[in-house]
Design a protein around this motif. Sequence first.
Motif, PDB file in Angstrom:
ATOM      1  N   PRO A 106       0.833  -1.208   0.000  1.00  0.00           N
ATOM      2  CA  PRO A 106       0.000   0.000   0.000  1.00  0.00           C
ATOM      3  C   PRO A 106       0.869   1.259   0.000  1.00  0.00           C
ATOM      4  N   ASN A 107       0.659   2.118  -0.964  1.00  0.00           N
ATOM      5  CA  ASN A 107       1.388   3.390  -1.112  1.00  0.00           C
ATOM      6  C   ASN A 107       2.840   3.227  -1.552  1.00  0.00           C
ATOM      7  N   THR A 108       3.229   2.027  -1.956  1.00  0.00           N
ATOM      8  CA  THR A 108       4.605   1.804  -2.412  1.00  0.00           C
ATOM      9  C   THR A 108       4.615   0.856  -3.602  1.00  0.00           C
ATOM     10  N   GLU A 109       5.329   1.248  -4.658  1.00  0.00           N
ATOM     11  CA  GLU A 109       5.536   0.344  -5.788  1.00  0.00           C
ATOM     12  C   GLU A 109       6.943   0.577  -6.330  1.00  0.00           C
ATOM     13  N   LEU A 110       7.766  -0.441  -6.259  1.00  0.00           N
ATOM     14  CA  LEU A 110       9.158  -0.356  -6.673  1.00  0.00           C
ATOM     15  C   LEU A 110       9.427  -1.313  -7.820  1.00  0.00           C
ATOM     16  N   LYS A 111      10.210  -0.846  -8.790  1.00  0.00           N
ATOM     17  CA  LYS A 111      10.755  -1.735  -9.807  1.00  0.00           C
ATOM     18  C   LYS A 111      12.262  -1.735  -9.604  1.00  0.00           C
ATOM     19  N   LEU A 112      12.784  -2.855  -9.144  1.00  0.00           N
ATOM     20  CA  LEU A 112      14.174  -2.961  -8.742  1.00  0.00           C
ATOM     21  C   LEU A 112      15.016  -3.560  -9.857  1.00  0.00           C
ATOM     22  N   LYS A 113      16.056  -2.843 -10.267  1.00  0.00           N
ATOM     23  CA  LYS A 113      17.017  -3.380 -11.216  1.00  0.00           C
ATOM     24  C   LYS A 113      17.997  -4.245 -10.448  1.00  0.00           C
ATOM     25  N   LEU A 114      18.101  -5.517 -10.805  1.00  0.00           N
ATOM     26  CA  LEU A 114      18.853  -6.473 -10.008  1.00  0.00           C
ATOM     27  C   LEU A 114      20.340  -6.509 -10.323  1.00  0.00           C
ATOM     28  N   ASN A 115      20.759  -5.895 -11.409  1.00  0.00           N
ATOM     29  CA  ASN A 115      22.162  -5.905 -11.831  1.00  0.00           C
ATOM     30  C   ASN A 115      23.109  -5.589 -10.656  1.00  0.00           C
ATOM     31  N   PRO A 116      24.153  -6.391 -10.444  1.00  0.00           N
ATOM     32  CA  PRO A 116      24.725  -7.427 -11.321  1.00  0.00           C
ATOM     33  C   PRO A 116      24.125  -8.818 -11.122  1.00  0.00           C
ATOM     34  N   TYR A 117      23.016  -8.891 -10.368  1.00  0.00           N
ATOM     35  CA  TYR A 117      22.402 -10.186 -10.089  1.00  0.00           C
ATOM     36  C   TYR A 117      21.319 -10.516 -11.111  1.00  0.00           C
ATOM     37  N   THR A 118      21.003 -11.782 -11.207  1.00  0.00           N
ATOM     38  CA  THR A 118      19.851 -12.265 -11.953  1.00  0.00           C
ATOM     39  C   THR A 118      19.054 -13.178 -11.024  1.00  0.00           C
ATOM     40  N   TYR A 119      17.750 -13.026 -11.044  1.00  0.00           N
ATOM     41  CA  TYR A 119      16.875 -13.897 -10.249  1.00  0.00           C
ATOM     42  C   TYR A 119      16.491 -15.081 -11.114  1.00  0.00           C
ATOM     43  N   LYS A 120      16.749 -16.291 -10.619  1.00  0.00           N
ATOM     44  CA  LYS A 120      16.575 -17.498 -11.420  1.00  0.00           C
ATOM     45  C   LYS A 120      15.641 -18.483 -10.724  1.00  0.00           C
ATOM     46  N   SER A 121      14.884 -19.214 -11.528  1.00  0.00           N
ATOM     47  CA  SER A 121      13.960 -20.209 -10.990  1.00  0.00           C
ATOM     48  C   SER A 121      14.093 -21.506 -11.768  1.00  0.00           C
ATOM     49  N   LEU A 122      13.902 -22.603 -11.053  1.00  0.00           N
ATOM     50  CA  LEU A 122      13.874 -23.901 -11.716  1.00  0.00           C
ATOM     51  C   LEU A 122      12.824 -24.783 -11.061  1.00  0.00           C
ATOM     52  N   LYS A 123      12.276 -25.691 -11.863  1.00  0.00           N
ATOM     53  CA  LYS A 123      11.233 -26.592 -11.391  1.00  0.00           C
ATOM     54  C   LYS A 123      11.855 -27.835 -10.773  1.00  0.00           C
ATOM     55  N   ALA A 124      11.226 -28.325  -9.713  1.00  0.00           N
ATOM     56  CA  ALA A 124      11.759 -29.472  -8.992  1.00  0.00           C
ATOM     57  C   ALA A 124      11.944 -30.682  -9.900  1.00  0.00           C
ATOM     58  N   ALA A 125      10.983 -30.933 -10.774  1.00  0.00           N
ATOM     59  CA  ALA A 125      11.068 -32.106 -11.649  1.00  0.00           C
ATOM     60  C   ALA A 125      12.302 -32.041 -12.538  1.00  0.00           C
ATOM     61  N   ASP A 126      12.618 -30.854 -13.030  1.00  0.00           N
ATOM     62  CA  ASP A 126      13.816 -30.698 -13.874  1.00  0.00           C
ATOM     63  C   ASP A 126      15.086 -30.915 -13.058  1.00  0.00           C
ATOM     64  N   PHE A 127      15.093 -30.439 -11.820  1.00  0.00           N
ATOM     65  CA  PHE A 127      16.260 -30.636 -10.949  1.00  0.00           C
ATOM     66  C   PHE A 127      16.451 -32.108 -10.621  1.00  0.00           C
ATOM     67  N   TYR A 128      15.359 -32.813 -10.310  1.00  0.00           N
ATOM     68  CA  TYR A 128      15.459 -34.239  -9.998  1.00  0.00           C
ATOM     69  C   TYR A 128      15.999 -35.016 -11.192  1.00  0.00           C
ATOM     70  N   THR A 129      15.439 -34.745 -12.378  1.00  0.00           N
ATOM     71  CA  THR A 129      15.893 -35.451 -13.584  1.00  0.00           C
ATOM     72  C   THR A 129      17.368 -35.172 -13.851  1.00  0.00           C
ATOM     73  N   TYR A 130      17.749 -33.922 -13.788  1.00  0.00           N
ATOM     74  CA  TYR A 130      19.141 -33.517 -14.017  1.00  0.00           C
ATOM     75  C   TYR A 130      20.072 -34.218 -13.026  1.00  0.00           C
ATOM     76  N   SER A 131      19.699 -34.231 -11.756  1.00  0.00           N
ATOM     77  CA  SER A 131      20.569 -34.781 -10.716  1.00  0.00           C
ATOM     78  C   SER A 131      20.771 -36.280 -10.884  1.00  0.00           C
TER      79      SER A 131
END
Length: 381
Positions: free
Chosen positions: A76-101
């Motif tokens: 409420p009363n706040t909206e931010l768009k954060l530039k993550l540089n030098p970082y990147t936010y990454k996501s992966l699905k559990a099923a893909d991690f299990y198969t890969y491992s």
Amino acid sequence: MLNTGFHYTIVGAGCAGLQLAMALAEKTQATNKKIALIDKRRPSKNDKTWSFWEAGAGKWDSILSSSYSYAFFKAPNTELKLKLNPYTYKSLKAADFYTYSFEKLKAYAHVIFIEEEVVRIQENRKEAIVTTALGSYRCSHVFDSRIPAAFYNQNRYLKIQQHFKGIRVKTKNPVFNTQAFTMMDYRFSYPDSTSFMYVLPYSPNEALIEFTFFSPFTVKESVYDQYNKNYLKNYLNTTDFEILETETGNIPMSNYPFHKHHTNRITKIGTGGGWVKPSSGYSFKNTEKKVKQIIKNIEEDRLTSYGLYSKKYNFYDTIFLKVLQDNNHLGPWLFTKFYSKNSVPTMFRFLDEESRFKEEFKIMRSLFSWAFIKAFFQTRF
């Protein structure tokens, strides 16, 4: 049956167990030290999504389901768009991690997966013995991901629960902004609680939408459903969507001393070792760091648990948890200050336990309030 052929035994084939198994397999490939990985079932379901931030390329990039250079924080009363540089936010699905491992582990003949449920772990001066419903396995060292029973049977330490229900939805019309993910949206919040929407857009028509609590209490499943649907209807203006998958979870955020359960022949890992960051609930990247520390300890012939616990950051986490325990309704205010008063690199270094004292002081100052001061002195003294 008593098997005596293993050097290391890993109990639990989840995030921590599999990351450690791959690292140990590579480390011991030339030594012929056999490794047992034991779990009651081989994981394969897409039952969760792991997310993390890192700078530059990483070892999991080939199996990512999404990545982002920007993040939204909304309240409420706040909206931010954060530039993550030098970082990147990454996501992966559990099923893909299990198969890969498991595909990686197939390349190592000295790693054996045992599909049995562990019922007991014992140790003596010479060895550790892992007992399952079907047999016993002797080894030199055990890495145990099970949460200690003592954690559930105590009230001395703080226990905030990160509990959530997420739905991966596909909408008829394009409604998702793929330029950024939503870290927290407190405009959709359960009364008198720290609760928020978390959104990972995969395409203009598909996203993971998750209603999440950081609270000492739980709620009925219908509450998550209500807020997820309200977000789609009242913010995204859509009621025409298909639910492709669901995921639920309840992750402990605690200052409980999991590290005190380490012994000479048993090292606690994963959630059972306190590898979930208490102040954020993130664990995947933290697990990667802890695994590297264990491998370094083995290389340098130190206790495998050396360096896995930080007293300083446990103190910071305890202050944060104390505020949420005693004043859960202040969570939105606390996180708004955290994200609006600090730079992304400072925040991520702090959460990664890599910050300098100057950065830590700045963060503490940004969260200055009576509730925070009270929590500080109750924690300190």
